[in-house]
Design a protein around this motif. Structure first.
Motif, PDB file in Angstrom:
ATOM      1  N   LEU A  34      29.742  59.752  60.921  1.00 15.40           N
ATOM      2  CA  LEU A  34      28.649  58.875  61.326  1.00 15.40           C
ATOM      3  C   LEU A  34      29.121  57.817  62.320  1.00 15.40           C
ATOM      4  O   LEU A  34      28.441  57.551  63.322  1.00 15.40           O
ATOM      5  N   SER A  35      30.276  57.229  62.072  1.00 17.18           N
ATOM      6  CA  SER A  35      30.764  56.190  62.977  1.00 17.18           C
ATOM      7  C   SER A  35      31.094  56.764  64.352  1.00 17.18           C
ATOM      8  O   SER A  35      30.882  56.111  65.379  1.00 17.18           O
ATOM      9  N   GLU A  36      31.597  58.005  64.394  1.00 17.65           N
ATOM     10  CA  GLU A  36      31.883  58.645  65.686  1.00 17.65           C
ATOM     11  C   GLU A  36      30.600  58.893  66.477  1.00 17.65           C
ATOM     12  O   GLU A  36      30.549  58.701  67.699  1.00 17.65           O
ATOM     13  N   ILE A  37      29.567  59.326  65.775  1.00 17.98           N
ATOM     14  CA  ILE A  37      28.277  59.558  66.430  1.00 17.98           C
ATOM     15  C   ILE A  37      27.729  58.239  66.976  1.00 17.98           C
ATOM     16  O   ILE A  37      27.231  58.164  68.107  1.00 17.98           O
ATOM     17  N   THR A  38      27.824  57.187  66.174  1.00 22.64           N
ATOM     18  CA  THR A  38      27.324  55.877  66.596  1.00 22.64           C
ATOM     19  C   THR A  38      28.074  55.376  67.829  1.00 22.64           C
ATOM     20  O   THR A  38      27.466  54.902  68.796  1.00 22.64           O
ATOM     21  N   LYS A  39      29.400  55.470  67.804  1.00 24.38           N
ATOM     22  CA  LYS A  39      30.203  55.026  68.952  1.00 24.38           C
ATOM     23  C   LYS A  39      29.837  55.804  70.216  1.00 24.38           C
ATOM     24  O   LYS A  39      29.743  55.235  71.308  1.00 24.38           O
ATOM     25  N   GLU A  40      29.625  57.106  70.064  1.00 22.03           N
ATOM     26  CA  GLU A  40      29.268  57.930  71.213  1.00 22.03           C
ATOM     27  C   GLU A  40      27.905  57.529  71.763  1.00 22.03           C
ATOM     28  O   GLU A  40      27.681  57.516  72.980  1.00 22.03           O
ATOM     29  N   GLY A  41      26.971  57.184  70.860  1.00 19.38           N
ATOM     30  CA  GLY A  41      25.662  56.727  71.293  1.00 19.38           C
ATOM     31  C   GLY A  41      25.740  55.431  72.076  1.00 19.38           C
ATOM     32  O   GLY A  41      25.082  55.274  73.115  1.00 19.38           O
ATOM     33  N   SER A  91      25.536  66.326  75.780  1.00 21.50           N
ATOM     34  CA  SER A  91      25.451  66.508  74.335  1.00 21.50           C
ATOM     35  C   SER A  91      26.807  66.284  73.676  1.00 21.50           C
ATOM     36  O   SER A  91      27.855  66.629  74.226  1.00 21.50           O
ATOM     37  N   PHE A  92      26.752  65.678  72.521  1.00 25.01           N
ATOM     38  CA  PHE A  92      27.920  65.489  71.660  1.00 25.01           C
ATOM     39  C   PHE A  92      27.397  65.685  70.252  1.00 25.01           C
ATOM     40  O   PHE A  92      26.707  64.818  69.708  1.00 25.01           O
ATOM     41  N   ILE A  93      27.681  66.849  69.669  1.00 26.87           N
ATOM     42  CA  ILE A  93      26.976  67.216  68.445  1.00 26.87           C
ATOM     43  C   ILE A  93      27.911  67.716  67.350  1.00 26.87           C
ATOM     44  O   ILE A  93      29.020  68.189  67.598  1.00 26.87           O
ATOM     45  N   HIS A  94      27.401  67.608  66.108  1.00 21.38           N
ATOM     46  CA  HIS A  94      27.920  68.364  64.980  1.00 21.38           C
ATOM     47  C   HIS A  94      26.924  69.491  64.750  1.00 21.38           C
ATOM     48  O   HIS A  94      25.709  69.271  64.818  1.00 21.38           O
ATOM     49  N   PRO A  95      27.376  70.727  64.509  1.00 21.89           N
ATOM     50  CA  PRO A  95      26.461  71.875  64.504  1.00 21.89           C
ATOM     51  C   PRO A  95      25.314  71.797  63.507  1.00 21.89           C
ATOM     52  O   PRO A  95      24.189  72.199  63.832  1.00 21.89           O
ATOM     53  N   TYR A 133      18.511  60.939  72.175  1.00 19.83           N
ATOM     54  CA  TYR A 133      18.131  61.497  70.870  1.00 19.83           C
ATOM     55  C   TYR A 133      19.374  61.402  70.005  1.00 19.83           C
ATOM     56  O   TYR A 133      20.380  62.060  70.275  1.00 19.83           O
ATOM     57  N   LEU A 134      19.321  60.544  68.973  1.00 19.08           N
ATOM     58  CA  LEU A 134      20.482  60.243  68.145  1.00 19.08           C
ATOM     59  C   LEU A 134      20.228  60.660  66.694  1.00 19.08           C
ATOM     60  O   LEU A 134      19.942  59.824  65.830  1.00 19.08           O
ATOM     61  N   PRO A 135      20.310  61.953  66.394  1.00 21.51           N
ATOM     62  CA  PRO A 135      20.119  62.424  65.018  1.00 21.51           C
ATOM     63  C   PRO A 135      21.383  62.192  64.192  1.00 21.51           C
ATOM     64  O   PRO A 135      22.450  62.724  64.512  1.00 21.51           O
ATOM     65  N   LEU A 136      21.271  61.412  63.136  1.00 18.50           N
ATOM     66  CA  LEU A 136      22.427  61.029  62.328  1.00 18.50           C
ATOM     67  C   LEU A 136      22.738  62.094  61.275  1.00 18.50           C
ATOM     68  O   LEU A 136      21.922  62.963  60.983  1.00 18.50           O
ATOM     69  N   THR A 137      23.916  61.993  60.686  1.00 16.70           N
ATOM     70  CA  THR A 137      24.307  62.884  59.588  1.00 16.70           C
ATOM     71  C   THR A 137      24.137  62.198  58.237  1.00 16.70           C
ATOM     72  O   THR A 137      24.520  62.766  57.209  1.00 16.70           O
ATOM     73  N   ALA A 138      23.593  61.005  58.210  1.00 14.56           N
ATOM     74  CA  ALA A 138      23.441  60.223  56.986  1.00 14.56           C
ATOM     75  C   ALA A 138      21.978  59.805  56.819  1.00 14.56           C
ATOM     76  O   ALA A 138      21.236  59.729  57.798  1.00 14.56           O
TER      77      ALA A 138
END
Length: 523
Positions: free
Chosen positions: A255-262, A179-183, A281-286
């Protein structure tokens, strides 16, 4: 060396079990990789291929429409973040859970019950490597520095959380290997990334230590009501609440950090486990607030910052798709795009930009009206879905659980995924076959509605959510609820409550039965 029959039988059994774990329900093909890209507050009408009048542009998502199945009557199980995500992962209406039924903050304990199975649990049991990367918003087991329950002082912005300690409960306890998440949402503190339950950067500052609370040209708009004077508010849609933030965290880069991690997760699986399927499971913040589009997208749409941010969501879809192509795994990857609820897009914005994010449905995020919970749902899977198709059947995000059970040859356990119905037959081309007979809707303010066939009943007056009026008291001799014929009145403008008392009684009774007892699982 001569092997005994016992040894031979043992290895034969192991190979047989292995083949079961790696064969799909359709035959001998390997189980597909599964990627769910889950947008935050993005409406059906924001996908340009689904809305002829759209002023947003989504070329990458449009390509998924061109090659996959589009569900035109897909709905979230609730019209706000937390209950919708709970429903997706558990196959269960969130109103069945006291803690998951409403939106939560960033310091709330976990809302998924410890014994509850999730999509990740299900797929892990079938041999998948599983990952959650992005917005969690289902609660975490924070550890504190004073032994008290986690929380923050809204006057100062500081919390009692010890960010140097791992959270005691989170995605990794619900079936996710990584997991790599924002709360929570990107306008809710704390602003921090957690990798496998540990803060990536535990050096915390306040948001206003880095960002000014106001700009010289700040003008307030309709969304100022969600903030106080301590929050960062620069303009409409560009705001986030005061609170703690990792020193290295940047809201505009989330958002870009989440995308790169995915993308990194996909490439790692191909490099290290090429013969093992994965679930991402890639839930975005945007495009949830704050609307902070990248420089690449800024000014490129005709729908202001929101439209630019939708472009960034589309760019994420393109980057994930390119990662699949680059690694040669597109054919047998099920790529799913959806959203957690309708867009937060009031009438003021529809009139200002001549763009309807919720595409001809009444209401917006939070509402019991269709605009609150009707969502885009597109599934691309070249190995299985050979040409573009459209499914008009009623489908819920809760239905992924039963569908993935069908895919992997498993059965839901008793008291698990009570509200999930398989749409596996739709993926096999039977787009006209009914998935579920009815669906219960749940608004942010606790209104309930039910859809069955062409009929929709709402137990109350008003939106039950963000649209005005939220709740109206019945007038003398007036209706106490709402009834609509969705075939003739898809925008829910003509309340025919008194014209069909028998339908009101039937739907009200069915809705209450479902709420109290749960669905009787379909075939």
């Amino acid at each position: 060396m001569k092997l005994s029959w016992v040894t031979i039988s043992f290895f034969a059994s192991i190979l047989y079990l292995f083949s079961l774990c790696n064969a799909s329900a359709s035959g001998n093909s390997p189980l597909p990789n599964i990627v769910i890209i889950f947008a935050d507050d993005m409406g059906y009408g924001d996908v340009s291929a689904l809305n002829p009048a759209a002023r947003t542009q989504t070329p990458a998502i449009d390509k998924l429409v061109d090659e996959g199945i589009t569900f035109t009557e897909a709905h979230a199980s609730a019209s706000v973040c937390t209950p919708s995500r709970y429903g997706l992962l558990t196959g269960r209406y969130a109103f069945r859970s006291e803690h998951a039924a409403h939106g939560i903050g960033g310091f709330t304990p976990p809302v998924i019950e410890p014994e509850r199975k999730t999509l990740a649990t299900l797929l892990k049991n079938a041999g998948y490597t599983t990952a959650c990367i992005g917005k969690w918003h289902l609660g975490l087991g924070w550890q504190t520095n004073n032994g008290k329950n986690p929380g923050m002082d809204w006057e100062t912005g500081w919390s009692n959380v010890d960010f140097s300690k791992e959270v005691t409960s989170g995605p990794n306890d619900y079936g996710f290997d990584y997991s790599f998440i924002h709360p929570a949402s990107l306008d809710i503190p704390p602003y921090v990334f957690l990798r496998n339950h540990k803060a990536v950067d535990a050096d915390m500052i306040l948001t206003t230590d880095h960002y000014p609370a106001r700009l010289e040209n700040t003008e307030y708009a309709w969304d100022k009501k969600h903030t106080n004077d301590l929050a960062v508010y620069w303009e409409k849609g560009v705001w986030w609440r005061q609170g703690e933030m990792s020193r290295s965290f940047r809201v505009e880069n989330c958002l870009s950090e989440i995308t790169k991690e995915g993308v990194r997760f996909i490439e790692k699986q191909v490099d290290e486990n090429p013969d093992k399927p994965f679930f991402l499971y890639l839930p975005l913040t945007a495009p949830h607030t704050p609307w902070m589009p990248s420089e690449q997208s800024r000014g490129k749409s005709s729908v202001g910052l929101y439209g630019d941010f939708v472009l960034d969501v589309d760019h994420t879809v393109e980057q994930i798709k390119q990662a699949l192509i680059r690694n040669g795994i597109t054919k047998n990857t099920m790529l799913i795009f959806s959203s957690d609820n309708g867009a937060y897009w009031p009438q003021e914005e529809i009139e200002l930009y001549a763009h309807d994010s919720n595409q001809g449905r009444k209401g917006q995020k939070g509402d019991v009206w269709d605009g609150g919970h009707r969502i885009p749902l597109i599934i691309s899977w070249p190995e299985k879905i050979k040409k573009a198709a459209s499914c008009k059947q009623l489908v819920s995000l809760t239905d992924f659980f039963a569908t993935f059970c069908h895919l992997t040859g498993q059965k839901p356990e008793a008291n698990q995924a009570e509200d999930s119905f398989s749409f596996w037959h739709v993926l096999n081309g039977e787009t006209e076959k009914v998935v579920r007979e009815s669906m219960v809707h749940h608004s942010s303010d606790g209104f309930y509605g039910i859809r069955m066939g062409n009929w929709k009943f709402i137990d109350g007056l008003g939106s039950g959510g963000f649209s005005y009026p939220t709740k109206l008291p019945p007038v003398k001799k007036g209706p106490s609820g709402q009834l609509y014929n969705m075939k003739e009145d898809v925008v829910e403008n003509n309340n025919i409550y008194f014209q069909h008392p028998e339908k009101v009684a039937e739907l009200s009774s069915l809705m209450n039965e479902i709420i109290e007892k749960g669905h009787i699982r379909g075939k």
